[in-house]
Design an enzyme around this catalytic site. Structure first.
Site, PDB file in Angstrom:
ATOM      1  N   GLY A 213       0.803  -1.222   0.000  1.00  0.00           N
ATOM      2  CA  GLY A 213       0.000   0.000   0.000  1.00  0.00           C
ATOM      3  C   GLY A 213       0.824   1.255   0.000  1.00  0.00           C
ATOM      4  N   ASN A 214       0.135   2.372  -0.004  1.00  0.00           N
ATOM      5  CA  ASN A 214       0.716   3.695  -0.036  1.00  0.00           C
ATOM      6  C   ASN A 214       0.214   4.507   1.145  1.00  0.00           C
ATOM      7  OD1 ASN A 214       2.345   4.830  -2.289  1.00  0.00           O
ATOM      8  ND2 ASN A 214       0.862   3.680  -3.490  1.00  0.00           N
ATOM      9  N   ARG A 215       1.020   5.438   1.608  1.00  0.00           N
ATOM     10  CA  ARG A 215       0.594   6.305   2.695  1.00  0.00           C
ATOM     11  C   ARG A 215      -0.185   7.472   2.117  1.00  0.00           C
ATOM     12  NH1 ARG A 215       5.025   8.022   7.038  1.00  0.00           N
ATOM     13  NH2 ARG A 215       3.174   9.078   7.839  1.00  0.00           N
ATOM     14  N   SER A 216      -1.467   7.355   2.042  1.00  0.00           N
ATOM     15  CA  SER A 216      -2.275   8.501   1.633  1.00  0.00           C
ATOM     16  C   SER A 216      -3.615   8.395   2.321  1.00  0.00           C
ATOM     17  CB  SER A 216      -2.459   8.530   0.122  1.00  0.00           C
ATOM     18  OG  SER A 216      -3.333   9.586  -0.228  1.00  0.00           O
TER      19      SER A 216
ATOM     20  N   ALA B 266       0.201   3.089  -6.631  1.00  0.00           N
ATOM     21  CA  ALA B 266       1.366   2.198  -6.463  1.00  0.00           C
ATOM     22  C   ALA B 266       2.092   2.066  -7.788  1.00  0.00           C
ATOM     23  CB  ALA B 266       0.906   0.823  -5.983  1.00  0.00           C
TER      24      ALA B 266
END
Ligand code: CTP
Ligand code: CA
Length: 224
Positions: A33-36, A102
């Site tokens: 995942g991504n930090r958003s 991503a």
């Protein structure tokens, strides 16, 4: 909710906004995942609605209430986001890619949960590239359509941003300096907005709504 001169300047316009962070599945219970948080994309949606736009919000993995009046399309992975954004953008006046997409996904998805084997080290996860949605939007743009990207950079912020703006064929690129908890999950943000045509605009640290309104000012100028 908007300053002077902004009242309903987006009336009759359709804008597409992506928000949140994509998740690339590894197996049925795990992902990369991504930090958003989605806060900046949701602020863009609320301010666009306040200025009269019709808004399609393509939202990846956010835990935020739907903005009143937005058409929210939930997605999971980068590929799902690509399909939803491209479909919604065909006739849109502007597209803003605020989502963290991503760059890579696992090359093969395991249909059943990966288990630990006693005494053995884990298998490596091989990654392959995802399609670049913003670059595709830049290539497919209709005449008059305004394309906006975001870039999170930790080093050489302006040089990397300028390079990215050109490479992706965007009209505007909102560049944040990230790291050290400067942006993610916070209600405020600071940025420099680079333009393919025009001078950079510096936006001092303030509410994500304030940055969103500056983005819409610049978009509005570029829509005849
Ligand atoms: N983006 C996209 N599709 C991708 C990756 C990024 O549409 N597969 C968009 C993001 O939504 C953002 C912009 O491109 O609007 C810039 O994202 P960023 O991650 O900063 O750029 P990348 O080209 O992925 O470069 P980097 O190697 O720095 O991550
Ligand atoms: Ca990236």
């Amino acid at each position: 909710a908007s300053g002077s001169g902004r009242w309903l300047d987006l009336a009759g316009r359709h804008v597409v906004i992506s928000a949140g962070g994509t998740r690339e599945p590894i197996d049925p219970v795990r992902f990369i995942g991504n930090r958003s948080s989605g806060l900046q994309g949701y602020a863009l949606a609320r301010t666009a609605i306040a200025r009269g736009a019709r808004v399609t919000l393509v939202a990846a993995n956010v835990a935020l209430p739907d903005p009143a009046g937005a058409d929210v399309v939930p997605v999971g992975s980068a590929e799902e986001m690509r399909k939803a954004v491209i479909e919604a953008s065909g006739a849109a006046d502007a597209v803003v890619m605020a989502a963290a997409v991503a760059d890579f996904r696992p090359a093969d998805y395991r249909g059943s949960k990966i288990k630990k084997a006693p005494g053995a080290e884990p298998e490596p996860i091989h990654l392959i590239k995802n399609a670049d949605i913003l670059a595709e939007l830049g290539q497919r743009r209709r005449p008059g359509q305004v394309i906006v990207g975001f870039a999170a950079e930790t080093d050489d912020v302006l040089a990397n941003g300028r390079d990215k703006l050109v490479r992706k064929g965007a009209d505007l690129l909102v560049v944040n300096e990230v790291g050290a908890d400067l942006t993610f999950g916070r209600p405020d943000n600071a940025a420099v907005i680079l333009a393919a045509k025009g001078e950079p605009v510096e936006v001092p640290r303030g509410a994500k709504e304030a940055l969103a309104d500056v983005v819409w000012d610049l978009v509005s100028q570029r829509l005849e």
